[in-house]
Write an enzyme that holds these catalytic residues in place. Sequence first.
Site, short mmCIF file in Angstrom:
data_model
loop_
_atom_site.label_atom_id
_atom_site.label_comp_id
_atom_site.label_asym_id
_atom_site.label_seq_id
_atom_site.Cartn_x
_atom_site.Cartn_y
_atom_site.Cartn_z
N LYS A 168 -7.92 -75.47 -62.90
CA LYS A 168 -8.31 -76.79 -63.59
C LYS A 168 -7.14 -77.33 -64.31
CE LYS A 168 -12.24 -79.32 -64.59
NZ LYS A 168 -13.86 -79.31 -64.23
N ARG A 210 -16.94 -74.73 -54.01
CA ARG A 210 -16.07 -75.91 -54.51
C ARG A 210 -14.85 -76.12 -53.45
NH1 ARG A 210 -11.69 -75.99 -58.63
NH2 ARG A 210 -12.21 -78.01 -60.09
N SER A 236 -20.67 -79.78 -65.97
CA SER A 236 -19.36 -79.20 -66.70
C SER A 236 -19.41 -79.92 -68.11
CB SER A 236 -18.02 -79.73 -65.93
OG SER A 236 -17.98 -78.74 -64.77
N1 TZP Z 1 -13.96 -75.99 -64.73
C1 TZP Z 1 -13.64 -75.51 -66.00
S1 TZP Z 1 -12.39 -74.54 -65.98
C2 TZP Z 1 -12.78 -74.39 -64.36
C3 TZP Z 1 -13.55 -75.15 -63.87
C4 TZP Z 1 -13.97 -75.17 -62.39
C5 TZP Z 1 -11.84 -73.36 -63.25
C6 TZP Z 1 -11.93 -71.92 -63.89
O1 TZP Z 1 -11.41 -71.07 -62.99
P1 TZP Z 1 -10.73 -69.76 -63.27
O2 TZP Z 1 -9.72 -69.54 -62.00
O3 TZP Z 1 -11.81 -68.77 -63.51
O4 TZP Z 1 -9.86 -70.03 -64.43
#
Ligand code: TZP
Length: 221
Positions: A150, A48, A121
Site C-alpha cells: 500500500k 484482494r 480500514s
Molecule cells: N492496508 C493497510 S496496509 C496494507 C493494507 C491493505 C497492506 C499490508 O500489506 P503487507 O504486505 O503485509 O505490508
Amino acid sequence: MTALDQRLQRLARARLYAIVDTGYVEPERVPHVTGQLVLGGADLIQLRAKKLSLIAIAELGKKMRGIIPSEGREARVLFILNDHPELVSEMGADGIHVGQDDLSVAEARARAGGDVIVGKSTHSLDQAIAAEKESADYIGVGPIYATPTKPDYAPVGTALIGQVSSAVRVPQFCIGGIDEATLPEVLAAGARRVVIVSALLQSGDIPAYCRRVRKALEANF
Ligand code: TZP
Ligand code: MG
C-alpha cells in the site's frame, strides 16, 4: 444462532488474517495459495484483486470458496472479499472489507446481503472510533510500517495500536509491514490480531510461516 452470529463468534476468536493479493499471486496460483493458508491456520482469508475484472474476481472467489470450508465443523476460516459487496453472495463469502474512500459500512452490508461481516480500514484513532460507531464488525489499523503493498499511505507507527485498543471494543487487526521480524514489536505495542500480506505470500513455506506467527500471537493473548 443466526449465520451472522456464527460468523461473529469465529471473528471474535480470530488472530491471523491473511490476504491473497493478486499483486503478489497470479490468479492461477490463487487456489494453491489459499489451500496453504487454510492448512497453516489463517483465521480469515481475504481476496484482494485491485486490477482484475468483476467477472475474474467472481470466478476466483468461487474457486477460493471451494477451498475454504464453509459448513460444519470444518467451517473455521472466514472468507472476506475486498471492495465488491455485490459479488459477496454469488461467491458465498462471509464478509466484505471496505476502505475509507469506499461505501459506508451500512451500504456495504446491505449490498452484500445483510448477514455478513463488514470490516473497515482505518488509519487514525478518529477513523477507528468512527468505524466502530458505524457498526463495522472489525477494523484494520495501519499501515503500521511503510509497505510496498500500500505504497501511497504514510505509516501510522506502533503507538496507535495501544490508543485504538483503549478506545474501541471491536476486533482490531494491525496491518502493514508486519512480518516475523516486526511482529515482536507489534505484539509489545499491544496487538492481539494481525494481517500479513506480502511476508506470508512470499514465504517459501506458507503453512509453516502461518504456524509460527499463530504461535507468537497465541503466546501473547
Ligand atoms: N492496508 C493497510 S496496509 C496494507 C493494507 C491493505 C497492506 C499490508 O500489506 P503487507 O504486505 O503485509 O505490508
Ligand atoms: Mg477498497
